[in-house]
Scaffold this motif. Structure first.
Motif, PDB file in Angstrom:
ATOM      1  N   MET A   1       0.828  -1.210   0.000  1.00 31.33           N
ATOM      2  CA  MET A   1       0.000   0.000   0.000  1.00 31.33           C
ATOM      3  C   MET A   1       0.862   1.260   0.000  1.00 31.33           C
ATOM      4  N   PHE A   2       1.888   1.205   0.878  1.00 32.88           N
ATOM      5  CA  PHE A   2       2.771   2.340   1.050  1.00 32.88           C
ATOM      6  C   PHE A   2       3.538   2.629  -0.237  1.00 32.88           C
ATOM      7  N   PHE A   3       4.080   1.577  -0.844  1.00 33.25           N
ATOM      8  CA  PHE A   3       4.841   1.803  -2.067  1.00 33.25           C
ATOM      9  C   PHE A   3       3.933   2.075  -3.260  1.00 33.25           C
ATOM     10  N   ALA A   4       2.698   1.574  -3.177  1.00 36.13           N
ATOM     11  CA  ALA A   4       1.743   1.912  -4.230  1.00 36.13           C
ATOM     12  C   ALA A   4       1.543   3.430  -4.262  1.00 36.13           C
ATOM     13  N   ALA A   5       1.511   4.028  -3.074  1.00 31.17           N
ATOM     14  CA  ALA A   5       1.358   5.490  -2.991  1.00 31.17           C
ATOM     15  C   ALA A   5       2.581   6.196  -3.569  1.00 31.17           C
ATOM     16  N   LEU A   6       3.761   5.633  -3.303  1.00 34.97           N
ATOM     17  CA  LEU A   6       4.994   6.217  -3.873  1.00 34.97           C
ATOM     18  C   LEU A   6       4.944   6.164  -5.398  1.00 34.97           C
ATOM     19  N   PHE A   7       4.567   4.979  -5.926  1.00 33.93           N
ATOM     20  CA  PHE A   7       4.500   4.843  -7.392  1.00 33.93           C
ATOM     21  C   PHE A   7       3.448   5.777  -7.976  1.00 33.93           C
ATOM     22  N   GLN A   8       2.384   5.983  -7.201  1.00 29.05           N
ATOM     23  CA  GLN A   8       1.320   6.877  -7.658  1.00 29.05           C
ATOM     24  C   GLN A   8       1.880   8.279  -7.956  1.00 29.05           C
ATOM     25  N   THR A   9       2.842   8.714  -7.103  1.00 33.29           N
ATOM     26  CA  THR A   9       3.425  10.039  -7.313  1.00 33.29           C
ATOM     27  C   THR A   9       4.329  10.074  -8.542  1.00 33.29           C
ATOM     28  N   LEU A  10       4.708   8.893  -9.055  1.00 30.80           N
ATOM     29  CA  LEU A  10       5.629   8.834 -10.192  1.00 30.80           C
ATOM     30  C   LEU A  10       4.903   8.599 -11.522  1.00 30.80           C
ATOM     31  N   VAL A  11       3.561   8.605 -11.470  1.00 35.42           N
ATOM     32  CA  VAL A  11       2.799   8.421 -12.709  1.00 35.42           C
ATOM     33  C   VAL A  11       3.183   9.521 -13.695  1.00 35.42           C
ATOM     34  N   GLY A  12       3.467   9.118 -14.923  1.00 34.52           N
ATOM     35  CA  GLY A  12       3.897  10.067 -15.942  1.00 34.52           C
ATOM     36  C   GLY A  12       5.407  10.105 -16.117  1.00 34.52           C
ATOM     37  N   VAL A  78      12.161  11.650  -6.737  1.00 37.95           N
ATOM     38  CA  VAL A  78      11.782  11.073  -5.451  1.00 37.95           C
ATOM     39  C   VAL A  78      12.469  11.863  -4.338  1.00 37.95           C
ATOM     40  N   ASP A  79      11.683  12.392  -3.411  1.00 36.60           N
ATOM     41  CA  ASP A  79      12.220  13.084  -2.242  1.00 36.60           C
ATOM     42  C   ASP A  79      12.523  12.024  -1.183  1.00 36.60           C
ATOM     43  N   VAL A  80      13.822  11.654  -1.072  1.00 38.33           N
ATOM     44  CA  VAL A  80      14.164  10.529  -0.197  1.00 38.33           C
ATOM     45  C   VAL A  80      13.924  10.872   1.277  1.00 38.33           C
ATOM     46  N   GLN A  81      14.067  12.152   1.620  1.00 42.31           N
ATOM     47  CA  GLN A  81      13.808  12.554   3.012  1.00 42.31           C
ATOM     48  C   GLN A  81      12.349  12.305   3.365  1.00 42.31           C
ATOM     49  N   LEU A  82      11.492  12.713   2.455  1.00 46.33           N
ATOM     50  CA  LEU A  82      10.046  12.505   2.634  1.00 46.33           C
ATOM     51  C   LEU A  82       9.734  11.014   2.733  1.00 46.33           C
ATOM     52  N   LEU A  83      10.406  10.229   1.891  1.00 43.88           N
ATOM     53  CA  LEU A  83      10.192   8.790   1.858  1.00 43.88           C
ATOM     54  C   LEU A  83      10.598   8.151   3.190  1.00 43.88           C
ATOM     55  N   GLN A  84      11.736   8.605   3.735  1.00 46.70           N
ATOM     56  CA  GLN A  84      12.194   8.062   5.018  1.00 46.70           C
ATOM     57  C   GLN A  84      11.222   8.411   6.140  1.00 46.70           C
ATOM     58  N   ASP A  85      10.759   9.659   6.158  1.00 46.98           N
ATOM     59  CA  ASP A  85       9.801  10.066   7.191  1.00 46.98           C
ATOM     60  C   ASP A  85       8.522   9.252   7.089  1.00 46.98           C
ATOM     61  N   ALA A  86       8.042   9.080   5.860  1.00 39.70           N
ATOM     62  CA  ALA A  86       6.815   8.305   5.655  1.00 39.70           C
ATOM     63  C   ALA A  86       7.019   6.858   6.093  1.00 39.70           C
ATOM     64  N   THR A  87       8.198   6.306   5.807  1.00 38.13           N
ATOM     65  CA  THR A  87       8.490   4.927   6.207  1.00 38.13           C
ATOM     66  C   THR A  87       8.425   4.789   7.731  1.00 38.13           C
ATOM     67  N   ARG A  88       9.028   5.758   8.445  1.00 36.92           N
ATOM     68  CA  ARG A  88       9.005   5.715   9.918  1.00 36.92           C
ATOM     69  C   ARG A  88       7.574   5.775  10.430  1.00 36.92           C
ATOM     70  N   GLN A  89       6.794   6.664   9.852  1.00 38.47           N
ATOM     71  CA  GLN A  89       5.400   6.798  10.284  1.00 38.47           C
ATOM     72  C   GLN A  89       4.626   5.510  10.076  1.00 38.47           C
ATOM     73  N   VAL A  90       4.772   4.944   8.870  1.00 41.27           N
ATOM     74  CA  VAL A  90       4.021   3.723   8.545  1.00 41.27           C
ATOM     75  C   VAL A  90       4.484   2.579   9.436  1.00 41.27           C
ATOM     76  N   ALA A  91       5.803   2.478   9.677  1.00 42.48           N
ATOM     77  CA  ALA A  91       6.324   1.404  10.519  1.00 42.48           C
ATOM     78  C   ALA A  91       5.751   1.509  11.929  1.00 42.48           C
ATOM     79  N   SER A  92       5.680   2.720  12.462  1.00 41.34           N
ATOM     80  CA  SER A  92       5.110   2.920  13.801  1.00 41.34           C
ATOM     81  C   SER A  92       3.643   2.522  13.805  1.00 41.34           C
ATOM     82  N   ALA A  93       2.918   2.947  12.785  1.00 43.39           N
ATOM     83  CA  ALA A  93       1.479   2.665  12.722  1.00 43.39           C
ATOM     84  C   ALA A  93       1.235   1.161  12.635  1.00 43.39           C
ATOM     85  N   VAL A  94       2.050   0.476  11.814  1.00 41.00           N
ATOM     86  CA  VAL A  94       1.889  -0.967  11.650  1.00 41.00           C
ATOM     87  C   VAL A  94       2.158  -1.664  12.972  1.00 41.00           C
ATOM     88  N   LYS A  95       3.217  -1.218  13.668  1.00 40.99           N
ATOM     89  CA  LYS A  95       3.582  -1.853  14.929  1.00 40.99           C
ATOM     90  C   LYS A  95       2.508  -1.593  15.990  1.00 40.99           C
TER      91      LYS A  95
END
Lengths: 104, 115, 124
Positions: A1-12, A78-95
């Motif tokens: 789901m999380f990476f689907a959102a990342l790919f969504q931003t790369l459409v085009g 790809v904004d890698v900083q944004l990606l890292q922050d989002a990863t931390r958030q999602v990891a916390s939420a999943v846990k």
């Protein structure tokens, strides 16, 4: 789901999908679904010698997510900083969801 | 010291069995690897070294400034010896599907331990 | 996937399977698992990047989990680009070529004493 959102931003954008059978397909990302099946436009098979039959493909092509090994992404898109922050958030939420199940 | 009974009770109230060291769960270690250099071993005799920018619960990952090493075995035409050939290439930013992953290891810990 | 798939409905599509086989047909139906129904389907047998043959197989249901990729082949130019590299032969001819290629591979295998990699779940 999380990476689907990342790919969504790369459409085009132009991405290269590398499959587990070593086939590489470059194309413009058209869409992506939660299973990470991806749809590409203006597809180019990077090694037509190995897969000449795929030269018949035109317009668009759908790749099943489970057959993907890599997706090469355009680094400047790809904004890698944004990606890292989002990863931390999602990891916390999943846990949190796992440690304290809903209804407890 | 915790008795077996209370450990089991703790597990059931937590809703998950968690490995009890200071590191916590395996996913906690992956989280510590974020924005660090990692070594990733993949199926098909592939290895990646790069910076971990993102991952999810399937261990799908995005790795930046990566170097991929692919190992393949070939047989010499004359001597019939098996030669292990390695090919390397640079991957500026790559999404790696989690189902090919064998292991992930933080490189900063390895280098710290060996020095 | 479903939204994207609808655009390919009733178009001539090329489907690539996990074992490397190729099918062409009119995409008549699909579902959430990307199971596909192909009408007027042919199996496109390709040997050694030399030749191909289209073996008719009528109506086919393809199980989604075996699909690697598929896409439209609606226009002529793609087909022409492919024919530039592969010559079309008869079904009998392609079966002969398949057998010859398999025999060659077996000989190489015996010489190298290498086992084939296991493809059942190792590759996918």
């Amino acid at each position: 789901m999380f990476f689907a959102a990342l790919f969504q931003t790369l459409v085009g954008q132009v991405v290269t999908v590398e499959l587990k059978n070593d086939l590489c397909i470059r194309g413009t990302l058209l869409s992506v679904d939660p299973y990470l099946n991806v749809r590409l436009a203006d597809v180019v098979v990077t090694e037509p010698e190995a897969f000449p039959a795929l030269l018949a493909l035109r317009h668009s092509c759908t790749v099943r997510g489970s057959c993907v090994r890599y997706v090469h992404l355009p680094p400047d898109q790809v904004d890698v900083q944004l990606l890292q922050d989002a990863t931390r958030q999602v990891a916390s939420a999943v846990k949190a969801a796992r440690v304290r199940p809903v209804g407890e | 010291m915790q008795s077996a009974g209370s450990a089991a009770e703790g597990a059931s109230t937590n809703g998950a069995l968690t490995g009890g060291s200071i590191l916590g769960e395996p996913s906690d270690l992956v989280r510590l690897c974020l924005d660090e250099l990692v070594y990733v071993k993949l199926r098909g005799e592939r290895e990646l070294v790069g910076r971990l920018h993102g991952y999810d619960q399937h261990l799908n990952m995005v790795v930046g400034d990566a170097e991929e090493t692919v190992m393949s075995t070939e047989v010499d035409e004359e001597t019939f010896e098996q030669i292990v050939r390695t090919r390397k290439r640079k991957l500026p930013l790559v999404f790696v599907r989690g189902d090919t992953l064998i292991l992930i290891s933080p490189l900063f810990r390895q280098s710290g331990a060996s020095r | 996937m479903s939204q994207a798939l609808s655009e390919d409905l009733d178009q001539r599509v090329l489907v690539c399977l996990r074992d490397g086989r190729l099918f062409l047909g009119y995409l008549r139906s699909y579902d959430q698992y990307s199971n596909l129904v192909l009408e007027d389907a042919v199996e496109r047998v390709v040997v050694r990047n030399e030749a191909f043959a289209d073996v008719p197989c009528g109506l086919r249901v393809i199980r989604g989990e075996n699909v690697v990729l598929f896409g439209r082949v609606a226009d002529e130019s793609g087909e022409l680009r492919m024919r530039h590299r592969l010559r079309q032969v008869s079904e009998e001819e392609i079966r002969r070529m398949q057998e010859a290629a398999a025999a060659d591979q077996a000989a190489v295998r015996r010489r190298d004493k290498l086992e084939w990699p296991v493809f059942d779940d190792g590759a996918f």
